[in-house]
Scaffold this motif. Structure first.
Motif, PDB file in Angstrom:
ATOM      1  N   UNK A   1       0.816  -1.218   0.000  1.00  0.00           N
ATOM      2  CA  UNK A   1       0.000   0.000   0.000  1.00  0.00           C
ATOM      3  C   UNK A   1       0.849   1.266   0.000  1.00  0.00           C
ATOM      4  N   UNK A   2       2.046   1.172   0.560  1.00  0.00           N
ATOM      5  CA  UNK A   2       2.904   2.348   0.649  1.00  0.00           C
ATOM      6  C   UNK A   2       3.827   2.510  -0.565  1.00  0.00           C
ATOM      7  N   UNK A   3       3.854   1.509  -1.446  1.00  0.00           N
ATOM      8  CA  UNK A   3       4.807   1.546  -2.552  1.00  0.00           C
ATOM      9  C   UNK A   3       4.590   2.732  -3.496  1.00  0.00           C
ATOM     10  N   UNK A   4       3.349   3.047  -3.917  1.00  0.00           N
ATOM     11  CA  UNK A   4       3.177   4.220  -4.805  1.00  0.00           C
ATOM     12  C   UNK A   4       3.667   5.523  -4.158  1.00  0.00           C
ATOM     13  N   UNK A   5       3.379   5.704  -2.876  1.00  0.00           N
ATOM     14  CA  UNK A   5       3.852   6.906  -2.185  1.00  0.00           C
ATOM     15  C   UNK A   5       5.369   6.944  -2.144  1.00  0.00           C
TER      16      UNK A   5
ATOM     17  N   UNK B   1       7.498   5.404  -4.134  1.00  0.00           N
ATOM     18  CA  UNK B   1       8.044   5.602  -5.474  1.00  0.00           C
ATOM     19  C   UNK B   1       7.999   7.072  -5.871  1.00  0.00           C
ATOM     20  N   UNK B   2       6.904   7.734  -5.545  1.00  0.00           N
ATOM     21  CA  UNK B   2       6.795   9.162  -5.877  1.00  0.00           C
ATOM     22  C   UNK B   2       7.868   9.963  -5.135  1.00  0.00           C
ATOM     23  N   UNK B   3       8.018   9.697  -3.845  1.00  0.00           N
ATOM     24  CA  UNK B   3       9.008  10.423  -3.047  1.00  0.00           C
ATOM     25  C   UNK B   3      10.419  10.146  -3.539  1.00  0.00           C
ATOM     26  N   UNK B   4      10.694   8.878  -3.814  1.00  0.00           N
ATOM     27  CA  UNK B   4      12.046   8.469  -4.199  1.00  0.00           C
ATOM     28  C   UNK B   4      12.441   9.006  -5.571  1.00  0.00           C
ATOM     29  N   UNK B   5      11.508   9.005  -6.508  1.00  0.00           N
ATOM     30  CA  UNK B   5      11.823   9.393  -7.877  1.00  0.00           C
ATOM     31  C   UNK B   5      11.788  10.904  -8.091  1.00  0.00           C
TER      32      UNK B   5
ATOM     33  N   UNK C   1      21.969   5.610  -0.972  1.00  0.00           N
ATOM     34  CA  UNK C   1      20.889   5.428  -1.962  1.00  0.00           C
ATOM     35  C   UNK C   1      19.585   5.043  -1.269  1.00  0.00           C
ATOM     36  N   UNK C   2      18.484   5.548  -1.784  1.00  0.00           N
ATOM     37  CA  UNK C   2      17.179   5.209  -1.223  1.00  0.00           C
ATOM     38  C   UNK C   2      16.764   3.814  -1.691  1.00  0.00           C
ATOM     39  N   UNK C   3      16.282   2.978  -0.791  1.00  0.00           N
ATOM     40  CA  UNK C   3      15.851   1.630  -1.210  1.00  0.00           C
ATOM     41  C   UNK C   3      14.657   1.721  -2.155  1.00  0.00           C
ATOM     42  N   UNK C   4      14.572   0.770  -3.078  1.00  0.00           N
ATOM     43  CA  UNK C   4      13.460   0.769  -4.028  1.00  0.00           C
ATOM     44  C   UNK C   4      12.169   0.265  -3.385  1.00  0.00           C
TER      45      UNK C   4
END
Length: 257
Positions: free
Chosen positions: A1-5, A7-11, A97-100
């Motif tokens: 559930x947190x992956x889209x959030x 990914x947005x922050x990381x990218x 590096x930020x984890x994927x």
């Protein structure tokens, strides 16, 4: 559930998130934002009777001078100690590096809870020592006990050394527990919130202490007792250490005659 959030922050905000200053900015901003609702309650006082009836010490409201003093001490400590310490982290822990992968919800909740419990143990000992060793109390901790009726902005009205040690544990503990960065940041914000709530001076029906059964969590009423009876309730959040070591006390306020 947190992956889209994540990914947005990381990218989109990678450089900001990797900066050693980010956790400091996050916690300082969270602190003043979270203090604002309680500050409004204190300023309005008895004009908001619906709110004021939850005030633990209803005859003791912070003055303008008290609010300015606490704000000044907090800003002074952060500008001269906390921000330089954060910059110094580049020396021993450069940006990584930020984890994927984002943490799962259970992983995040467990990490936040584990960090709160670990900090509670650390600060119980540190707090106890600051009250039992006179030099530590007078030099660093006494400023926090200028007020027998705590209020939100008094949360970080501390001696610089004590604030730095609190920040050190808050930063180190997620590393010791192997937490995801998102979990670490969530813990920092939650920790700021529960600390502010402990000092807010109000026991609202939605206080976190009311969500835990059997008085497991201390909350604002237990910390109010510590400011009235400084040799009790040393743990910052939970109650088990004070109960084990005989320093626990329940709230019992009698207004002055």
């Amino acid at each position: 559930m947190l992956q889209p959030l994540w990914d947005y922050m990381r990218l989109n905000h990678s450089e900001t998130l990797r900066s050693p200053l980010f956790p400091v900015i996050l916690t300082v901003t969270s602190y003043f934002v979270l203090c604002l609702p309680y500050l409004a309650c204190d300023i309005m006082g008895k004009k908001w009777l619906t709110i004021h009836r939850y005030k633990l010490q209803p005859d003791k409201l912070p003055t303008k001078a008290m609010l300015l003093h606490c704000s000044g001490v907090t800003l002074y400590n952060h500008l001269l100690l906390v921000f330089p310490a954060a910059v110094g982290q580049w020396i021993w822990r450069p940006p990584v590096p930020l984890p994927e992968r984002a943490p799962g919800l259970l992983e995040l909740a467990g990490g936040v809870g584990g960090n709160l419990l670990l900090f509670d143990f650390q600060y119980f000992i540190w707090h106890y020592l600051h009250h039992k060793i006179r030099w530590l109390y007078v030099t660093f901790h006494a400023i926090h006990h200028n007020y027998s009726a705590p209020f939100s902005l008094a949360t970080q009205c501390l001696g610089g050394w004590e604030l730095v040690t609190v920040g050190f544990w808050t930063t180190l503990n997620p590393i010791l527990l192997g937490c995801h960065l998102l979990t670490s940041w969530m813990f920092m914000v939650v920790h700021v919130y529960v600390s502010v709530e402990d000092h807010c001076g109000y026991d609202f029906p939605w206080s976190i202490s009311r969500l835990f059964p059997l008085g497991v969590y201390g909350g604002p009423n237990k910390h109010d007792v510590h400011h009235q009876k400084p040799n009790t309730n040393f743990a910052p959040h939970f109650s088990h250490w004070d109960k084990l070591f005989g320093t626990h006390a329940d709230f019992n306020y009698a207004p002055p005659l």
